[in-house]
Design an enzyme around this catalytic site. Structure first.
Site, PDB file in Angstrom:
ATOM      1  N   ASP A 171      -8.549   9.593  13.592  1.00 25.08           N
ATOM      2  CA  ASP A 171      -8.821   9.094  12.238  1.00 25.08           C
ATOM      3  C   ASP A 171      -9.335   7.664  12.302  1.00 25.08           C
ATOM      4  O   ASP A 171      -8.950   6.809  11.503  1.00 25.08           O
ATOM      5  CB  ASP A 171      -7.565   9.174  11.369  1.00 25.08           C
ATOM      6  N   LYS A 173       6.652   0.779   7.342  1.00 24.41           N
ATOM      7  CA  LYS A 173       6.279   2.022   6.667  1.00 24.41           C
ATOM      8  C   LYS A 173       7.550   2.786   6.317  1.00 24.41           C
ATOM      9  O   LYS A 173       8.359   3.086   7.201  1.00 24.41           O
ATOM     10  CB  LYS A 173       5.390   2.888   7.570  1.00 24.41           C
ATOM     11  N   GLY A 219       0.812  -1.205   0.000  1.00 26.02           N
ATOM     12  CA  GLY A 219       0.000   0.000   0.000  1.00 26.02           C
ATOM     13  C   GLY A 219       0.842   1.249   0.000  1.00 26.02           C
ATOM     14  O   GLY A 219       2.059   1.209   0.215  1.00 26.02           O
ATOM     15  N   GLY A 276       0.609   4.881   1.828  1.00 21.81           N
ATOM     16  CA  GLY A 276      -0.093   5.658   2.837  1.00 21.81           C
ATOM     17  C   GLY A 276      -0.031   7.137   2.554  1.00 21.81           C
ATOM     18  O   GLY A 276       0.435   7.582   1.499  1.00 21.81           O
ATOM     19  N   ALA A 277      -0.486   7.912   3.522  1.00 23.13           N
ATOM     20  CA  ALA A 277      -0.538   9.362   3.345  1.00 23.13           C
ATOM     21  C   ALA A 277       0.852   9.955   3.160  1.00 23.13           C
ATOM     22  O   ALA A 277       1.027  10.922   2.430  1.00 23.13           O
ATOM     23  CB  ALA A 277      -1.223   9.996   4.554  1.00 23.13           C
ATOM     24  N   PHE A 278       1.863   9.362   3.817  1.00 23.11           N
ATOM     25  CA  PHE A 278       3.199   9.958   3.784  1.00 23.11           C
ATOM     26  C   PHE A 278       4.261   9.031   3.203  1.00 23.11           C
ATOM     27  O   PHE A 278       5.440   9.361   3.247  1.00 23.11           O
ATOM     28  CB  PHE A 278       3.626  10.385   5.201  1.00 23.11           C
TER      29      PHE A 278
END
EC number: 2.7.11.1
Length: 692
Positions: A128, A33, A11, A13-15
């Site tokens: 969130d 991550k 995936g 992610g946002a960052f």
């Protein structure tokens, strides 16, 4: 990364990028991550650092476990637990339209509850929480919340003022620019619970302004009636517009609904599933105790029926139905019914509006085979009124082609034909969906009643409002004018309204001490407004033909005995006194007064044939009467054409019983007549065995 072996990218992610990796030391799959630091803004670097800081503080089986973080190739690497079961959002999506069992919903929910409680205990806000950030183990039984990238650690000097998170889960206070707090996480928790129960988001819209409008008004469709009232109420409480009204996590966990699921969670997670042979249970010989609810039906005995009774049944007759027809139900309990000229409506215990309608042409059930000579039995289909935004209906009333319903918050909504202004929206426009009568939003209403083309409504402060057609003075406003907006009705001094009733062209009020006031057409003295002593007939000039304002009944004994129940038909009325006697007054052309004579008297008369039977409820149609006894006996009399009496008889001037197709004891909960139709709701009454 020398300790890990990259397997694949799972995936973005946002960052940064999310990798699935193998930890070489123990061959365990982990998530790493990869967050590039150089290209990040100061705020983004702070968010990445924040996630590490938060994960270090947390240690809970329902929170994604943090392993370590390190720098490599100008990127921050965060190693954390891998959940192979995917996200809760994916799990819900794969269900298509197959709703989850309540037990499964609660199994997931209490784990999220425990995780969020652990987070809040460390003075951390998730900010969130959503189904995309809730992960599952490989068996899809254990829930783990993750993605703390925008979490906020609260200190005495900080307040989470930033508006962050996925828009669909943002709380109303955030839309107003107020600080984020623990109650905002609880709103998101409510959104997740709603999604588990409905398989769709509580708040969705085509654009952000429309979404914010929905969230600010708290408008969402109710969850399925298959779920318990406790679960439905929990959803409503979590999604309360006022943060203070949302229960704290400790209170949610203390609810019986959640305690059972929490107990099962701690005893069953990790257990080995085994098949267990069910032993047959010999029938009990213990006796049964008499329930306090008075009911009708089969004789009571020690043997309980093998098939449990339905929660409730609703019967219809008239309009061509010669005998009571049990209407199809949606596995729910109907507590109140209302009949209109064409409508058949009911309110369920969980607060949903149910409608019964004839199937569309060609849908079957209404056609005859070639050579058939008998008319087919009319068929009906049931449906819940859709499009309601999380409202709970507690009462419904029907007029000619329009319907009014009352919510648990004291709001009246109307829909249907707008002729005569009977919808109360200030126009004559038809409306297909229930719409709030805005003129009454400043009042908390407790009752609404519909006539053929007018409406009466009562507030908690005993303020009375009327609107719709006004001829004959049926609105009680002192004039014959019609009004398309609610008008406050003046009450005689010293009178306090308790219940309102509407007829074809008249209205009636029951007051707190059991007196009755009426206005509108008094043709045949159907409102009892003539001043009469017992057995007396008025001379023509003393007859009251109509009243433009609410006036006390003047005909004995209606003006002397407290009244419990009253209803208005087309040309006659009926009332039940506190002592259980049933009186009728008005026209007796079709025997609807129950006196076995078609005499033309204007004096109220006691219904014959009910001696020794205490009555509880009464309802009037166009030319017939239905009465319910205190023991749930059902009687009808009057005009018999087109099945009005619920049996094959012709006209009957005296009460005769109506037989219901019930195999279990029952009690009648509601009855409604309109024109030639009757709706009647019964609730099953089961005897509980006496404990040993």
């Amino acid at each position: 990364m020398e300790k890990y072996e990259r397997i694949r990218v799972v995936g973005r992610g946002a960052f940064g990028i999310v990798h699935l990796c193998l930890r070489k030391a123990d061959q365990k799959l982990v998530i790493i991550k990869q967050i590039p630091v150089e290209q990040m803004t100061k705020e983004e670097r702070q968010a990445a650092q924040n996630e590490c800081q938060v994960l270090k503080l947390l240690n809970h089986p329902n929170v994604i476990e943090y392993y370590e973080n390190f720098l490599e190739d100008k990127a921050l690497m965060i190693a954390m637990e891998y959940a192979p079961g995917g996200t809760l959002a994916e799990f819900i999506q794969k269900r298509c339209n197959s709703l989850l069992e309540e037990e499964t919903i609660l199994h997931f929910f209490v784990q999220i509850l425990l995780a969020l409680h652990h987070v809040h205990t460390h003075l951390i806000l998730h900010r969130d929480l959503k189904t995309q950030n809730i992960l599952l183990d490989k068996h899809r039984m254990v829930v783990k919340i993750g993605d703390f990238g925008i979490s906020k650690i609260l200190s005495s000097k900080s307040k989470a003022y930033t508006v962050v998170g996925t828009p669909c889960y943002i709380s109303p206070e955030l839309c107003e620019g107020k600080p984020y707090n623990q109650k905002s996480d609880i709103w998101a928790l409510g959104c997740v619970l709603y999604e588990l129960a409905s398989l769709k988001r509580a708040f969705e819209a085509a654009n952000l302004p429309a979404l914010v409008l929905k969230i600010m008004s708290g408008t969402f469709a109710p969850i399925s009636d298959r779920y318990s009232p406790e679960l439905r109420q929990l959803v409503l409480s979590l999604l309360s517009l006022e943060p203070a009204q949302r229960p704290p996590l400790s209170h949610i966990m203390a609810q019986p609904l959640c305690i059972r699921a929490l107990l099962n969670l701690h005893t069953d997670v990790g257990s080995v599933r085994m098949r267990r042979a069910e032993k047959s249970v010999a029938p009990s010989n213990t006796g049964s105790r008499t329930t306090s609810v008075r009911c009708r039906g089969i004789p009571r005995g020690p043997v309980r029926p093998a098939i449990p009774p339905p929660l409730s049944s609703v019967y219809a007759w008239g309009g061509g139905l010669g005998t009571p027809l049990r209407l199809p139900m949606l596995n729910t309990e109907v507590v109140q019914v209302a009949a209109g000229r064409t409508q058949k409506a009911g309110v369920t215990r969980s607060g949903r509006l149910i409608l019964w309608e004839a199937p569309p042409l060609g849908a079957g059930g209404g056609s005859l085979l070639p050579g058939a000579v008998e008319q087919p039995q009319p068929q009906f289909i049931s449906r819940f009124l859709e499009g309601q935004s999380g409202v709970t209906i507690k009462h419904v009333a029907c007029g000619d082609f329009f319907t009014a319903c009352l919510t648990d918050r004291g709001i009246i909504m109307t829909f249907g034909s707008g002729s005569n202004g009977c919808l109360g929206h200030g126009s004559l426009t038809d409306i297909s969906q229930p719409t709030i009568v805005e003129a009454l939003l400043g009042y908390e209403m407790v009752q609404v009643a519909c006539g053929a083309s007018h409406v009466l409504a009562l507030s908690t402060e005993r303020e009375l409002f009327a609107w719709g057609r006004g001829d004959s003075g049926r609105l009680g406003l002192g004039t014959r004018e019609s009004h398309s907006c609610p008008q406050q009705v003046p009450m005689p001094p010293g009178q306090e309204a308790q219940r309102v009733v509407c007829g074809i062209d008249s209205s009636m009020i029951l007051t707190v001490p059991g007196q009755a006031l009426a206005c509108g057409s008094n043709r045949f003295n159907k409102l009892g407004l003539d001043h009469l002593s017992l057995g007396e007939e008025p001379v023509p000039h003393q007859q009251v033909e109509e009243a433009l304002s609410f006036t006390l009944l003047g005909s004995a004994p209606l003006d002397q005995e407290p009244l419990l129940s009253i209803d208005l038909g087309t040309a006659h009325s009926a009332a039940v006194t506190a002592s259980g006697d049933c009186y009728t007054f008005g026209s007796n052309q079709h025997g609807q007064l129950g006196t076995n004579t078609r005499r033309g008297s204007r004096a109220p008369c006691k219904v014959q044939g009910l001696e020794g039977i205490k009555m509880a409820m009464v309802a009037c149609g166009d030319a017939f009467t239905v009465a319910i006894g205190a023991e749930s006996e059902v009687y009808s009399w009057g005009k018999g054409a087109r099945g009005r009496l619920g049996r094959r008889d012709e006209d009957a001037g005296l009460p005769r019983p109506v037989q219901l197709d019930e195999t279990h004891p029952y009690t009648v909960t509601s009855v409604s007549c309109c024109h030639g139709n009757t709706l009647l709701a019964v609730r099953s009454v089961t005897d509980e065995p006496v404990p040993p």
